[in-house]
Design an enzyme around this catalytic site. Structure first.
Site, PDB file in Angstrom:
ATOM      1  N   LYS A  15      36.147  45.608  28.028  1.00 38.33           N
ATOM      2  CA  LYS A  15      35.092  44.793  28.647  1.00 38.33           C
ATOM      3  C   LYS A  15      35.283  44.892  30.157  1.00 38.33           C
ATOM      4  CE  LYS A  15      33.914  41.173  30.367  1.00 38.33           C
ATOM      5  NZ  LYS A  15      33.073  41.323  31.589  1.00 38.33           N
ATOM      6  N   GLU A  67      47.848  39.944  33.459  1.00 42.00           N
ATOM      7  CA  GLU A  67      48.150  40.305  34.853  1.00 42.00           C
ATOM      8  C   GLU A  67      47.220  39.458  35.711  1.00 42.00           C
ATOM      9  OE1 GLU A  67      50.545  42.120  35.657  1.00 42.00           O
ATOM     10  OE2 GLU A  67      50.923  43.484  33.988  1.00 42.00           O
ATOM     11  N   CYS A 127      45.657  42.377  44.025  1.00 39.95           N
ATOM     12  CA  CYS A 127      46.507  41.280  43.553  1.00 39.95           C
ATOM     13  C   CYS A 127      47.863  41.278  44.246  1.00 39.95           C
ATOM     14  CB  CYS A 127      46.665  41.349  42.040  1.00 39.95           C
ATOM     15  SG  CYS A 127      47.198  42.967  41.494  1.00 39.95           S
ATOM     16  N   GLU A 146      45.008  32.022  46.614  1.00 37.40           N
ATOM     17  CA  GLU A 146      44.710  33.447  46.716  1.00 37.40           C
ATOM     18  C   GLU A 146      43.389  33.623  47.482  1.00 37.40           C
ATOM     19  OE1 GLU A 146      43.842  35.473  43.003  1.00 37.40           O
ATOM     20  OE2 GLU A 146      45.091  37.148  43.654  1.00 37.40           O
TER      21      GLU A 146
HETATM   22  P1  NDP Z   1      38.039  37.095  36.497  1.00 37.40           P
HETATM   23  O1  NDP Z   1      39.166  36.430  35.827  1.00 37.40           O
HETATM   24  O2  NDP Z   1      36.891  36.299  36.928  1.00 37.40           O
HETATM   25  O3  NDP Z   1      37.431  38.241  35.575  1.00 37.40           O
HETATM   26  C1  NDP Z   1      38.203  39.283  35.005  1.00 37.40           C
HETATM   27  C2  NDP Z   1      37.524  39.781  33.742  1.00 37.40           C
HETATM   28  O4  NDP Z   1      37.541  38.746  32.754  1.00 37.40           O
HETATM   29  C3  NDP Z   1      36.057  40.143  33.931  1.00 37.40           C
HETATM   30  O5  NDP Z   1      35.739  41.243  33.118  1.00 37.40           O
HETATM   31  C4  NDP Z   1      35.358  38.875  33.459  1.00 37.40           C
HETATM   32  O6  NDP Z   1      34.014  39.073  33.079  1.00 37.40           O
HETATM   33  C5  NDP Z   1      36.229  38.501  32.272  1.00 37.40           C
HETATM   34  N1  NDP Z   1      36.133  37.095  31.866  1.00 37.40           N
HETATM   35  C6  NDP Z   1      35.716  36.028  32.589  1.00 37.40           C
HETATM   36  N2  NDP Z   1      35.775  34.894  31.846  1.00 37.40           N
HETATM   37  C7  NDP Z   1      36.237  35.248  30.620  1.00 37.40           C
HETATM   38  C8  NDP Z   1      36.534  34.539  29.415  1.00 37.40           C
HETATM   39  N3  NDP Z   1      36.356  33.220  29.313  1.00 37.40           N
HETATM   40  N4  NDP Z   1      36.999  35.221  28.354  1.00 37.40           N
HETATM   41  C9  NDP Z   1      37.218  36.539  28.436  1.00 37.40           C
HETATM   42  N5  NDP Z   1      36.946  37.284  29.544  1.00 37.40           N
HETATM   43  C10 NDP Z   1      36.475  36.644  30.635  1.00 37.40           C
HETATM   44  O7  NDP Z   1      38.675  37.888  37.716  1.00 37.40           O
HETATM   45  P2  NDP Z   1      37.903  38.697  38.867  1.00 37.40           P
HETATM   46  O8  NDP Z   1      37.026  39.718  38.250  1.00 37.40           O
HETATM   47  O9  NDP Z   1      37.341  37.727  39.836  1.00 37.40           O
HETATM   48  O10 NDP Z   1      39.124  39.490  39.520  1.00 37.40           O
HETATM   49  C11 NDP Z   1      39.875  39.011  40.583  1.00 37.40           C
HETATM   50  C12 NDP Z   1      41.178  38.421  40.091  1.00 37.40           C
HETATM   51  O11 NDP Z   1      41.945  39.402  39.409  1.00 37.40           O
HETATM   52  C13 NDP Z   1      42.075  37.953  41.208  1.00 37.40           C
HETATM   53  O12 NDP Z   1      42.553  36.670  40.927  1.00 37.40           O
HETATM   54  C14 NDP Z   1      43.236  38.927  41.205  1.00 37.40           C
HETATM   55  O13 NDP Z   1      44.431  38.441  41.683  1.00 37.40           O
HETATM   56  C15 NDP Z   1      43.313  39.308  39.787  1.00 37.40           C
HETATM   57  N6  NDP Z   1      43.965  40.595  39.655  1.00 37.40           N
HETATM   58  C16 NDP Z   1      45.232  40.644  39.119  1.00 37.40           C
HETATM   59  C17 NDP Z   1      45.910  41.831  39.060  1.00 37.40           C
HETATM   60  C18 NDP Z   1      47.268  41.915  38.451  1.00 37.40           C
HETATM   61  O14 NDP Z   1      47.646  42.994  38.037  1.00 37.40           O
HETATM   62  N7  NDP Z   1      48.021  40.851  38.361  1.00 37.40           N
HETATM   63  C19 NDP Z   1      45.333  43.074  39.564  1.00 37.40           C
HETATM   64  C20 NDP Z   1      44.010  42.912  40.095  1.00 37.40           C
HETATM   65  C21 NDP Z   1      43.366  41.696  40.119  1.00 37.40           C
HETATM   66  P3  NDP Z   1      32.826  38.945  34.180  1.00 37.40           P
HETATM   67  O15 NDP Z   1      32.932  40.141  35.044  1.00 37.40           O
HETATM   68  O16 NDP Z   1      31.607  38.911  33.384  1.00 37.40           O
HETATM   69  O17 NDP Z   1      33.087  37.663  34.927  1.00 37.40           O
END
Ligand code: NDP
Length: 472
Positions: free
Chosen positions: A166, A241, A275, A376
């Site tokens: 997804k 992550e 991140c 963040e």
């Molecule tokens: P989100 O958590 O908003 O979204 C990540 C993914 O999860 C998207 O595909 C999103 O869909 C999906 N999602 C959202 N809600 C749900 C749910 N209830 N159930 C299942 N899936 C869901 O993160 P962002 O896209 O805003 O990414 C930024 C974040 O990612 C930052 O906090 C960053 O730190 C973190 N990150 C962590 C990394 C690591 O390795 N630790 C690396 C890179 C980023 P949709 O797009 O439709 O919202």
């Protein structure tokens, strides 16, 4: 969407427009998936699982290498899509696609090293097997939509699992093309699926549906928390992550030019939307002035522009919301007493009017009362705080609920080892500004995550352990 080996139209009938963050022009129209699409994809992955898991690791390796080659062959097209939908400069996008192909090559070979154990006891013999966990749901964010997916797809397939991916709903194009290339390399139909659509619907179905036995997620800590809670209903395996708030310690004996160059690169590249970005800089007070001057110089030298143009260092931010949060964090810091040393606003000029551009920003006199030091930001902001002793710097660095990466710059081995041992993070960079290495574990402590990706740890996340006891 890609379900059961073919590109399928949406079931719901909805479409969404993907816009270019550099100019807000439409890039593509995409299907918006629903829970129903997610269920179809999960069923396809379930059907493919007995075939793929029974395929020998040598055969799986051949297909994964072929997938890596196909990704490289199609890299120009995937790179372009990535820049158009997400904003990062073309050269950065190209690096991301090529590194994703390398991940597939690595796990093609790592899959062959899924060894078991033979244990002798007095009355029995034990065989320990490591078997694929089943269908996996791979849920990823928009900042590295291809690379972070590859970190999951590679070990998942190498272990013998099948998956439904997804991708982020506002940047699904490059990720879908990546999975299409993997699927075209000779996987059984249904082994690799992609469903676009909102996380609250498609993501939620992938997490809640009992068909998926493993959830691998990268994204915000709050989303990870919700996913973990829902996965608990079926005791699913989860790898998370999550967010970070990475400290960067500059000791008095550090090579200041190297430290400033490293901090500038890791604070501003990808517009700070990484991140493991450098989020908080702690510098020994006796070297604070020259370090800060060098960092400001480097920030001001960076060329901002549309990622499709050559020689651009920084593209736009991903969205209006991302830029707004960054502005709010900068305004809050200034109100709390920080000194704005450079940046802090949108660049001026016609070229920047329609995109979500923001200047790389350096703040002096920062402290922990400021949001930028605690939350963040996910934007190009480098706040600097001075320290007197190493104990104080380490305590400040650890004063966070996050624990993904931490960096220390010093020329003294004892200082380096002490800091590395005492910093509370999953990855410590000593005189480097990156803790990602394909062969080594990556993941967070505390609220930055659960489990590890990359290296042989990445493969283990997709394997279950089985003990077979033989009576003698
Ligand atoms: P989100 O958590 O908003 O979204 C990540 C993914 O999860 C998207 O595909 C999103 O869909 C999906 N999602 C959202 N809600 C749900 C749910 N209830 N159930 C299942 N899936 C869901 O993160 P962002 O896209 O805003 O990414 C930024 C974040 O990612 C930052 O906090 C960053 O730190 C973190 N990150 C962590 C990394 C690591 O390795 N630790 C690396 C890179 C980023 P949709 O797009 O439709 O919202």
């Amino acid at each position: 969407m890609l379900i059961n080996g073919v590109l399928v139209p949406f079931v719901s009938g909805n479409v969404d427009i993907i816009y270019n963050p550099a100019n807000q022009e439409p890039v593509a129209q995409v299907a918006v998936g629903t829970r129903q699409d997610a269920r179809l994809a999960l069923q396809a992955a379930k059907k493919a699982f007995p075939i793929w898991s029974a395929t020998s690791s040598q055969e799986r390796a051949k297909i994964l290498h072929a997938a890596a080659d196909l990704v490289r062959q199609r890299s120009e097209q995937i790179t372009r899509l990535l820049t158009l939908e997400m904003g990062k400069p073309l050269n950065n996008a190209k690096m991301e696609i090529l590194s994703s192909a390398d991940v597939l090559d690595f796990y093609a070979e790592e899959g062959k090293r899924n060894f078991g154990e033979w244990i002798s006891s007095s009355h029995s013999r034990s065989i320990v097997l490591r078997q694929p966990v089943g269908v996996a749901a791979l849920i990823t964010p928009w900042n590295f939509p291809v690379d972070l997916l590859a970190w999951k797809v590679g070990p998942c397939l190498a272990a013998g699992c099948t998956f439904v991916a997804k991708p982020p709903s506002k940047a699904p194009l490059a990720a879908t093309e990546f999975v299409r290339a993997v699927s075209d390399a000779g996987l059984p139909a249904g082994a690799a699926n992609v469903v676009h659509g909102p996380g609250s619907e498609v993501g939620a179905e992938l997490v809640e549906n009992p068909i998926s036995r493993k959830i691998a997620f990268t994204g915000e800590t709050q989303t990870g928390r919700e996913i973990m809670a829902h996965a608990a209903a079926h005791i699913k395996r989860v790898s998370l992550e999550l967010g970070g708030q990475s400290p960067f310690i500059v000791c008095a004996d550090a090579d200041l030019e190297a430290a400033a160059a490293a901090a500038a690169q890791r604070a501003f590249s990808n517009m700070g939307q990484i991140c493991i970005s450098v989020n908080r800089i702690y510098v020994a007070e006796e070297v604070a002035e020259p370090f800060t001057e060098e960092l400001v110089l480097r920030a001001e030298r960076l060329k901002i522009g549309d990622g499709m143009l050559p020689d651009v260092d920084l593209g736009p931010m991903f969205s209006r919301a991302q830029r707004q949060r960054t502005k709010e964090h900068v305004a809050d810091a200034i109100e709390m007493g920080a000194e704005l040393l450079t940046g802090g606003q949108e660049p001026e000029g016609e070229a920047y009017e329609k995109g979500y551009f923001f200047q790389p920003t350096v703040l002096g006199e920062a402290d922990h009362s400021m949001r930028v030091m605690r939350e963040e930001t996910f934007g190009p902001v480098a706040p600097i705080m001075k320290f007197k002793t190493l104990e104080e710097a380490i305590a400040l660095a650890n004063d966070s609920e996050y624990g993904l990466a931490a960096y220390v710059f010093t020329n003294d081995l004892k200082t380096a080892l002490r800091a590395a041992e005492e910093l509370e993070a999953g990855g410590i960079g000593v005189n480097v500004n990156n803790v990602v290495d394909l062969q080594a574990p990556f993941g967070g402590w505390k609220e930055s995550g659960l489990g590890r990706e990359l290296g042989h740890y990445g493969l283990e996340a997709y394997l279950e352990t089985k003990h077979i006891r033989l009576g003698m």
